[in-house]
Write a protein that holds these residues in place. Structure first.
Motif, PDB file in Angstrom:
ATOM      1  N   PRO B  61     -84.908 -61.809  16.051  1.00 58.60           N
ATOM      2  CA  PRO B  61     -86.183 -60.841  15.723  1.00 58.60           C
ATOM      3  C   PRO B  61     -85.479 -59.772  15.060  1.00 58.60           C
ATOM      4  O   PRO B  61     -84.365 -59.565  15.181  1.00 58.60           O
ATOM      5  CB  PRO B  61     -86.450 -60.445  17.207  1.00 58.60           C
ATOM      6  N   VAL B  62     -86.386 -59.331  14.002  1.00 64.63           N
ATOM      7  CA  VAL B  62     -85.853 -58.242  13.244  1.00 64.63           C
ATOM      8  C   VAL B  62     -86.765 -56.878  13.172  1.00 64.63           C
ATOM      9  O   VAL B  62     -86.369 -55.790  12.954  1.00 64.63           O
ATOM     10  CB  VAL B  62     -85.760 -58.905  11.653  1.00 64.63           C
ATOM     11  N   GLU B  67     -92.697 -51.626  18.464  1.00 71.39           N
ATOM     12  CA  GLU B  67     -91.557 -51.104  18.717  1.00 71.39           C
ATOM     13  C   GLU B  67     -90.525 -50.783  17.647  1.00 71.39           C
ATOM     14  O   GLU B  67     -89.798 -50.219  17.543  1.00 71.39           O
ATOM     15  CB  GLU B  67     -90.890 -51.957  19.585  1.00 71.39           C
ATOM     16  N   GLY B  68     -90.722 -51.344  16.455  1.00 71.40           N
ATOM     17  CA  GLY B  68     -90.225 -51.126  15.122  1.00 71.40           C
ATOM     18  C   GLY B  68     -88.702 -52.058  15.032  1.00 71.40           C
ATOM     19  O   GLY B  68     -88.882 -53.227  15.727  1.00 71.40           O
ATOM     20  N   SER B  69     -87.855 -51.455  14.213  1.00 74.42           N
ATOM     21  CA  SER B  69     -86.750 -52.460  13.908  1.00 74.42           C
ATOM     22  C   SER B  69     -85.996 -52.921  15.184  1.00 74.42           C
ATOM     23  O   SER B  69     -85.871 -52.198  16.067  1.00 74.42           O
ATOM     24  CB  SER B  69     -85.791 -51.624  13.041  1.00 74.42           C
ATOM     25  N   VAL B  70     -85.252 -54.228  14.962  1.00 74.76           N
ATOM     26  CA  VAL B  70     -84.393 -54.580  16.015  1.00 74.76           C
ATOM     27  C   VAL B  70     -82.869 -54.325  15.430  1.00 74.76           C
ATOM     28  O   VAL B  70     -82.497 -54.878  14.499  1.00 74.76           O
ATOM     29  CB  VAL B  70     -84.513 -56.028  16.145  1.00 74.76           C
ATOM     30  N   ASN B 183     -99.771 -56.944  18.054  1.00 72.48           N
ATOM     31  CA  ASN B 183     -98.279 -56.969  18.435  1.00 72.48           C
ATOM     32  C   ASN B 183     -97.797 -58.245  18.025  1.00 72.48           C
ATOM     33  O   ASN B 183     -97.846 -59.320  18.631  1.00 72.48           O
ATOM     34  CB  ASN B 183     -98.442 -57.297  20.087  1.00 72.48           C
ATOM     35  N   ARG B 184     -96.990 -57.977  16.826  1.00 71.80           N
ATOM     36  CA  ARG B 184     -96.364 -59.081  16.160  1.00 71.80           C
ATOM     37  C   ARG B 184     -94.962 -58.865  15.904  1.00 71.80           C
ATOM     38  O   ARG B 184     -94.613 -57.804  15.605  1.00 71.80           O
ATOM     39  CB  ARG B 184     -96.978 -59.244  14.907  1.00 71.80           C
ATOM     40  N   THR B 185     -94.191 -60.098  15.973  1.00 67.70           N
ATOM     41  CA  THR B 185     -92.780 -59.862  15.730  1.00 67.70           C
ATOM     42  C   THR B 185     -92.252 -60.726  14.669  1.00 67.70           C
ATOM     43  O   THR B 185     -92.803 -61.880  14.509  1.00 67.70           O
ATOM     44  CB  THR B 185     -92.133 -60.295  17.014  1.00 67.70           C
ATOM     45  N   ARG B 186     -91.377 -60.031  13.654  1.00 68.33           N
ATOM     46  CA  ARG B 186     -90.858 -60.741  12.557  1.00 68.33           C
ATOM     47  C   ARG B 186     -89.624 -61.301  13.036  1.00 68.33           C
ATOM     48  O   ARG B 186     -88.531 -60.600  13.728  1.00 68.33           O
ATOM     49  CB  ARG B 186     -90.549 -59.793  11.503  1.00 68.33           C
ATOM     50  N   GLU B 238     -86.263 -49.222   5.145  1.00 64.78           N
ATOM     51  CA  GLU B 238     -85.694 -48.915   6.587  1.00 64.78           C
ATOM     52  C   GLU B 238     -84.367 -48.086   6.174  1.00 64.78           C
ATOM     53  O   GLU B 238     -83.560 -48.870   5.342  1.00 64.78           O
ATOM     54  CB  GLU B 238     -85.564 -50.136   7.334  1.00 64.78           C
ATOM     55  N   SER B 239     -83.898 -47.317   7.242  1.00 66.03           N
ATOM     56  CA  SER B 239     -82.565 -46.648   6.924  1.00 66.03           C
ATOM     57  C   SER B 239     -81.860 -46.998   8.184  1.00 66.03           C
ATOM     58  O   SER B 239     -82.731 -46.848   9.283  1.00 66.03           O
ATOM     59  CB  SER B 239     -82.858 -45.339   6.722  1.00 66.03           C
TER      60      SER B 239
END
Lengths: 289, 289
Positions: B61-62, B67-70, B183-186, B238-239
């Motif tokens: 997951p990325v 929830e934002g970034s992994v 609610n989706r996850t990349r 993203e930083s």
């Protein structure tokens, strides 16, 4: 008694002895402030208690130089309409190996700490304690408690802040054992917007939060130009999900207060015109230690 | 047997029954791929096993829309010189209330799940189970195991993926109970750069990682202009901390592959000249479900 009654109440993340408390105590000392530090269950709880007036201020971590942003702090600030940043404190994280009085370095058989300090002191641990068992705890305070309640013959030690060691009557076995001196944490002192002393227009930095219509290079670049051509320095950009749809973001801009107020207001006006919404979280001083 | 021996081995985050496994199974099905899913202890372990050749690919997951970034995925990709992205999969997270066969909705006395699904199904829980006890577990798979090993009279149920419920012989009490459809996850499927089939120059998206000299508005704006004036669409910025000093960052740019290769190469060349370093993580297709 008058002084005691009027003590300001500042919420911090518990339990006692964590780096949050150590940083808050240090900030009070630097500024000669006599304030009560109130332990809260979490960062969200600190900020909610400030919003509803139970606390005068909240002191919460916002970024660590190794781990990155503290998302719950950013997300709660973005969703609040009543919180502003009163000051920023940059704290260098110090980790120490501490144990009960009587335990020597050569006696240590097991070292307890939170996974983060264990990982941040990896080189020290490999060089000095390559055969010693490591055990993870939920906080550095908990590690100190375990070391304090052990028998001398157990050879238990904890990696923790000096404050956590002191609270548990531990003594220093090795100080400043972190691998990387760049381990620093930024904290925000947050207050309600409505309180008179909470909002100043002088200070070192400004935090702006906004949602931009379309997060493609063009629209973000247009926003950044508003700062760039007026020579407003941006020290940080961070994005967080807008929580509406995958691919929609809100942006956090940390700006230096390095231009006159009129130029800054022009820049913010320009950004606002290019945003769906914009929040100015205030202008605030930065204290570093 | 030949087919079995040649099965590709794809690392995923364990334990079985989590949304990572459910998504990986779904992707295999969509693409009609027969691949072995290998459970690893964590995201870092998945990517390390791909780097050192133990696994053919990793599926990690990325980003999640809520929830934002992994961060561990981003940080590991930024530090690796041998990993590229082979494809992206966007997975809609489905949460279900499941229990042992024989437990009815009206029998439920206690509901187990990971804190994230509990929070994502808050409205459903308040409306339907306002007086039922909620209990947090370390994963949705663990919640399903607890429900499976309980007595019927306990009235235990779990919020979990259908896959976790199936693995534990649970039946569906209520399906699709999440509050928010967004609610989706990349996920990224990651491979070694050196493997022939890992690197393509056709696809939907491109991921670029770079460290820019000075993260002020001017320098970031200069980089974004390289994309903007060539009409390269950026879908995400993203930083993450550069881990050198507080205030130094690396940037992740998700770009659409919407211009010809020569124009894109010109843009990347322009960004490279304005960066301390730049990594091109590859061009890859996006599959959505």
């Amino acid at each position: 008694m008058q002084g005691l009654i009027n003590l300001e109440r500042v919420g911090i993340l518990g339990p006692r002895g964590t780096h949050s408390e150590a940083a808050a105590i240090r900030l009070n000392k630097i500024l000669s402030l006599d304030r009560e530090l109130v332990i809260c269950a979490g960062i969200f709880e600190v900020l909610a208690a400030v919003e509803n007036g139970e606390l005068d201020a909240g002191f919460v971590p916002v970024e660590n130089s190794l781990e990155g942003s503290v998302n719950i702090t950013l997300d709660t600030l973005a969703r609040s309409n009543s919180l502003v940043i009163y000051r920023e404190f940059i704290w260098t994280v110090h980790n120490h190996l501490m144990a009960k009085d009587g335990v020597k370095i050569s006696d240590v058989k097991k070292i307890f700490s939170h996974p983060q300090p264990l990982s941040q002191c990896r080189k020290f641990l490999q060089q000095t304690f390559s055969n010693v068992e490591l055990a993870e705890t939920t906080s550095t305070s908990r590690a100190a408690e375990i070391a304090a309640s052990s028998e001398l013959s157990d050879g238990y030690a904890a990696i923790c802040s000096e404050r956590a060691g002191d609270l548990n009557n531990l003594v220093m076995l090795a100080s400043e054992i972190q691998d990387n001196d760049a381990n620093r944490t930024r904290f925000f002192e947050v207050r309600r917007r409505s309180t008179k002393k909470s909002y100043v227009t002088t200070g070192d930095k400004i935090l702006i939060i906004c949602q931009i219509d379309g997060s493609h290079a063009g629209s973000l670049c247009e926003v950044l130009k508003e700062f760039a051509f007026r020579h407003v320095n941006m020290t940080r950009i961070e994005s967080r999900p807008a929580r509406t749809e995958l691919g929609e973001y809100i942006f956090f801009f940390d700006l230096e207060n390095n231009v006159d107020r009129r130029t800054l207001n022009d820049a913010l006006g320009g950004v606002k015109r290019k945003s769906i919404w914009l929040k100015d979280l205030g202008t605030f001083p930065v204290i570093s230690c």
